[in-house]
Scaffold this active site. Structure first.
Site, PDB file in Angstrom:
ATOM      1  NE  ARG A   1       7.137  -9.217  72.244  1.00 38.19           N
ATOM      2  CZ  ARG A   1       6.611 -10.272  71.212  1.00 38.19           C
ATOM      3  NH1 ARG A   1       6.988  -9.668  69.988  1.00 38.19           N
ATOM      4  NH2 ARG A   1       6.124 -11.202  71.782  1.00 38.19           N
TER       5      ARG A   1
ATOM      6  CD  GLU B   1       2.592  -3.771  71.289  1.00 38.93           C
ATOM      7  OE1 GLU B   1       3.625  -3.668  70.478  1.00 38.93           O
ATOM      8  OE2 GLU B   1       1.867  -4.736  71.422  1.00 38.93           O
TER       9      GLU B   1
ATOM     10  CG  HIS C   1       2.417  -6.533  68.308  1.00 37.79           C
ATOM     11  ND1 HIS C   1       2.977  -6.675  69.639  1.00 37.79           N
ATOM     12  CD2 HIS C   1       2.827  -7.614  67.887  1.00 37.79           C
ATOM     13  CE1 HIS C   1       3.607  -7.707  69.619  1.00 37.79           C
ATOM     14  NE2 HIS C   1       3.540  -8.352  68.646  1.00 37.79           N
TER      15      HIS C   1
END
Length: 315
Positions: free
Chosen positions: A232, A261, A280
């Site tokens: 993360r 994000e 991601h």
């Protein structure tokens, strides 16, 4: 029931599961503005969320009076206020499959190899008409530091050993026995950062891990060392890491996760040197999506039948 499927960036949700006659609307674009999000989702009784792409705090859940079921892919989602959902009468269900495979650890190794051998840069130079520039770094004989030796960290450690690396690890509750079982040698936190040639982050984001990799930790790293983060973004002080990269205080970084994000168009990560960046995609694989969306439909049908399954906020 009207069902909203959120953040389906690739527009593949319908192809990975049999939704049958269910009334489904797919949102392929991320909705960052809270007021717009609430307005768009207000008519829906069911929302299917992809991991933590869209947060559901109390302030959002309380503005969705029609919401009855919130499905999240995976069995843990830190961006959903489970207590608030329970108080508001919203069932939160998860999906149990797709969690034991190695998609994220595989991507971690993809980033390691890409940044140490400058694979994106070498590819770009060929396409631009050039040839070899720079010199790569071998893994054999180097030290792999694993920050967090859980399931994913242990998978990364196993590959490191296969490459002939010395594998060390640290986390707050890691013991010598558990480290040995995970294929690593337990060291202190400072030694991990000071010794690792490649340091890979595999921690769960929480109050104790937020900002754990900060300016002091980065200052311990060798100027020839690389940092990899597929966990993360907020575990790492991003501003401190970008400064270290701009100033050449570490050799490079492979980053799959970010504090914001999707990344804003003007985000400073987009111009940070010595990096390989991915959006991601650690869990974004065919097998994982097959499991996620199939079980999302199972959750919806079970709720509709009056017997919710994989409930994460049972009172």
């Amino acid at each position: 029931m009207r069902i909203a499927v959120l953040d389906d960036y690739q527009d593949v949700a319908r192809s990975y599961a049999d939704w049958g006659s269910l009334d489904v609307e797919v949102f392929t674009e991320h909705i960052a503005d809270v007021d717009e999000l609430v307005a768009r989702l207000e008519p829906f009784e069911v929302i299917a969320a992809m991991r933590e792409r869209t947060p559901f705090p109390r302030s959002v859940l309380s503005r969705l009076p029609n919401l009855k079921l919130l499905v999240t892919t995976g069995m843990r989602n830190a961006s959903i206020d489970l207590e608030a959902a329970r108080e508001l009468g919203v069932v939160v269900s998860g999906t149990g499959s797709g969690q034991g495979r190695g998609a994220t650890s595989e991507l971690a190794w993809g980033l390691i190899l890409a940044v140490l051998r400058d694979i994106p840069g070498q590819d770009r130079r060929i396409r631009e008409g050039g040839w070899q520039t720079g010199v790569g770094v071998e893994l054999g004989g180097k030290t792999l530091g694993v920050l967090g030796l859980g399931r994913l960290g242990s998978q990364v450690a196993a590959v490191g050993r296969a490459f002939g690396m010395d594998v060390i690890a640290w986390s707050r509750n890691l013991t010598e026995q558990r480290a040995a079982e995970g294929g690593a040698r337990l060291v202190g936190k400072d030694e991990l950062f000071a010794t690792a040639d490649v340091l890979s982050v595999h921690l769960v984001l929480g109050e104790r891990t937020r900002g754990l990799v900060g300016e002091a930790e980065l200052a311990l790293m060798k100027p020839t060392a690389y940092l990899i983060n597929t966990s993360r973004g907020p575990i790492v002080d991003e501003a401190a890491l970008r400064a270290a990269l701009h100033e050449g205080r570490i050799a490079g970084a492979g980053i799959d996760v970010f504090g914001a994000e999707p990344l804003p168009a003007d985000d400073p990560w987009r111009t940070t040197p010595r990096t390989v960046l991915t959006p991601h995609i650690g869990y974004v694989t065919d097998d994982t999506y097959q499991a996620f969306f199939t079980e999302t439909v199972e959750d919806v049908r079970a709720y509709a039948a009056g017997s919710p399954i994989r409930v994460l906020n049972a009172g």
